[in-house]
Design a protein around this motif. Sequence first.
Motif, short mmCIF file in Angstrom:
data_model
loop_
_atom_site.label_atom_id
_atom_site.label_comp_id
_atom_site.label_asym_id
_atom_site.label_seq_id
_atom_site.Cartn_x
_atom_site.Cartn_y
_atom_site.Cartn_z
N GLY A 163 1.08 -1.16 -0.01
CA GLY A 163 0.14 0.02 -0.02
C GLY A 163 0.84 1.44 0.10
O GLY A 163 0.66 2.21 -0.76
N VAL A 166 2.33 1.66 -3.77
CA VAL A 166 1.32 2.30 -4.82
C VAL A 166 0.87 3.63 -4.30
O VAL A 166 0.93 4.44 -5.18
CB VAL A 166 0.05 1.14 -4.93
CG1 VAL A 166 0.50 0.11 -5.61
CG2 VAL A 166 -0.48 0.83 -3.51
N VAL A 175 -4.56 6.37 -1.89
CA VAL A 175 -4.38 5.04 -2.57
C VAL A 175 -4.25 3.90 -1.72
O VAL A 175 -4.37 2.59 -1.81
CB VAL A 175 -3.25 5.02 -3.47
CG1 VAL A 175 -3.11 3.58 -4.25
CG2 VAL A 175 -3.54 5.98 -4.73
N GLN A 178 -7.29 2.98 0.07
CA GLN A 178 -8.00 2.14 -0.94
C GLN A 178 -7.62 0.68 -1.03
O GLN A 178 -8.35 -0.32 -1.00
CB GLN A 178 -7.74 2.57 -2.47
CG GLN A 178 -8.90 2.10 -3.60
CD GLN A 178 -8.64 2.65 -4.85
OE1 GLN A 178 -7.54 2.80 -5.15
NE2 GLN A 178 -9.60 2.61 -5.66
N ALA A 179 -6.11 0.47 -0.69
CA ALA A 179 -5.71 -1.06 -0.78
C ALA A 179 -6.16 -1.47 0.19
O ALA A 179 -6.60 -2.80 0.52
CB ALA A 179 -3.99 -1.00 -1.01
N ASP A 181 -8.99 -0.86 2.08
CA ASP A 181 -10.44 -1.04 1.84
C ASP A 181 -10.68 -2.33 1.21
O ASP A 181 -11.48 -3.35 1.39
CB ASP A 181 -11.05 0.06 1.24
CG ASP A 181 -11.14 1.28 2.09
OD1 ASP A 181 -10.92 1.29 3.35
OD2 ASP A 181 -11.44 2.46 1.61
N GLY A 182 -9.83 -2.41 -0.21
CA GLY A 182 -9.92 -3.52 -0.86
C GLY A 182 -9.89 -4.82 -0.05
O GLY A 182 -10.47 -5.93 -0.35
N ALA A 183 -8.56 -5.00 0.50
CA ALA A 183 -8.23 -5.97 1.52
C ALA A 183 -9.40 -6.60 2.40
O ALA A 183 -9.98 -7.61 2.42
CB ALA A 183 -7.00 -5.99 2.03
N GLY A 185 -12.50 -5.54 2.26
CA GLY A 185 -13.61 -5.91 1.41
C GLY A 185 -13.47 -7.47 1.22
O GLY A 185 -14.37 -8.35 1.23
N ALA B 151 -10.88 -0.73 -5.66
CA ALA B 151 -10.29 -1.09 -4.39
C ALA B 151 -9.71 -2.53 -4.26
O ALA B 151 -8.61 -2.56 -3.92
CB ALA B 151 -11.20 -1.18 -3.06
N THR B 152 -10.38 -3.45 -4.98
CA THR B 152 -9.78 -4.74 -4.95
C THR B 152 -8.56 -4.87 -5.83
O THR B 152 -7.60 -5.43 -5.31
CB THR B 152 -10.98 -5.79 -5.47
OG1 THR B 152 -11.93 -5.89 -4.80
CG2 THR B 152 -10.55 -7.12 -5.48
N THR B 154 -6.61 -2.36 -6.41
CA THR B 154 -5.36 -1.84 -5.71
C THR B 154 -4.83 -2.69 -4.69
O THR B 154 -3.66 -2.50 -4.34
CB THR B 154 -6.02 -0.33 -5.08
OG1 THR B 154 -6.27 0.52 -6.26
CG2 THR B 154 -4.81 0.22 -4.05
N ALA B 155 -5.76 -3.44 -3.89
CA ALA B 155 -5.39 -4.30 -2.95
C ALA B 155 -4.44 -5.39 -3.48
O ALA B 155 -3.27 -5.85 -2.94
CB ALA B 155 -6.53 -4.82 -2.40
#
Lengths: 192, 192
Positions: A163, A166, A175, A178-179, A181-183, A185, B151-152, B154-155
């Motif tokens: 993270g 990026v 960003v 966001q990383a 959040d994605g993880a 998620g 987001a995914t 980026t993760a």
Amino acid sequence: MYARPVDTRERLIESTRALLWERGYVGTSPKTIQERSGAGQGSMYHHFRGKADLALAAITRSAEEMRARAEAIFSGPGTPAQRIITYLRRERDVLRGCPVGRLTQDPDVMADPTLRRPVERTFVWLRARMTGLLAEAQAKGEIDSELDPAATATALVAVLQGGYVVARAAADAEVYAQAIDGALGMLAGHAR
Amino acid sequence: MYARPVDTRERLIESTRALLWERGYVGTSPKTIQERSGAGQGSMYHHFRGKADLALAAITRSAEEMRARAEAIFSGPGTPAQRIITYLRRERDVLRGCPVGRLTQDPDVMADPTLRRPVERTFVWLRARMTGLLAEAQAKGEIDSELDPAATATALVAVLQGGYVVARAAADAEVYAQAIDGALGMLAGHAR
DNA sequence: GTCTATATTACGATAGAC
DNA sequence: GTCTATCGTAATATAGAC
């Protein structure tokens, strides 16, 4: 952190910590350390044997600090899963990167077993500690027991470290968020 | 990659690419570049204006190569989700790290907008491209439509980049594989 | 296009006075 | 404990011959 040090030795260590964070070991010269710390040539070589010796003190302290800050959250309030989330989302100096993680990119640090050790131990500890918390979360039924705790922990530490990468590439701290959040998620698919 | 270059200019670029990968910009001197490429001082300054100019050529090429190798998989065979997995699991020189990602830790690269641009564009492109594939996978019902594709993506890029960090910290390429396994394990909770 | 010579500044450390 | 002087090497480049 970075309390204003009063004695010379202390100022040397703190200045070196800041410079290693900003420019890495290869990019940091004794002269710059002396200028930032306000210590003279003689003082530096009186308190430390040289650049590597001083860097060892700085790296060791940064590693200890990183571990202590993590442990404060990991052993704090909330369920195990909540504590992991708190750690991932805690406020960070994102665009500066991780003071310990960045050292893995430093060829001279990785080539020296002594300088390398604190870096290695920090990440071994962090992954193990998060593995334990994930196992606890599974035991409590907070997350799916089919997840491999060790692999999941390593992935979460990687998201954190990546993270920074990026976010720095984009010059945008958002960003990093966001990383994470994605993880989270993805992890949410396994929440109970 | 790293075809054996025949002319001097080409050898200079390839040697610089290798050195930036190993030691970064700050840790790479013109002298070392000349030695590795077999080119003399005069040749280097004939073909390039200096270190930064040569580094720009090297960084640009590494960025293009990274993108081309990714695109070959992203536009290759398999479902969108399968192609993402193929990309994450493809063979990598894990302990050497990412030749583009490592530049984000280089203060002199990030401080120079010209050198910085190819790095930034590479990661912007990569995240966007994976976002698109994830959206496709959702449209096909391969993965949960509740996941945020951006987001995914980026993760996943962060896991990849952070996977290099934790693997280098442990001096063990297997740790990279574990990070990817962990991420895909989390993603699997959203598979249909 | 490539070579050698030279210049300037920085790096990393040591010596010895105070 | 700190200071200044000095050392030998490397970094980064320019000049000019060939």
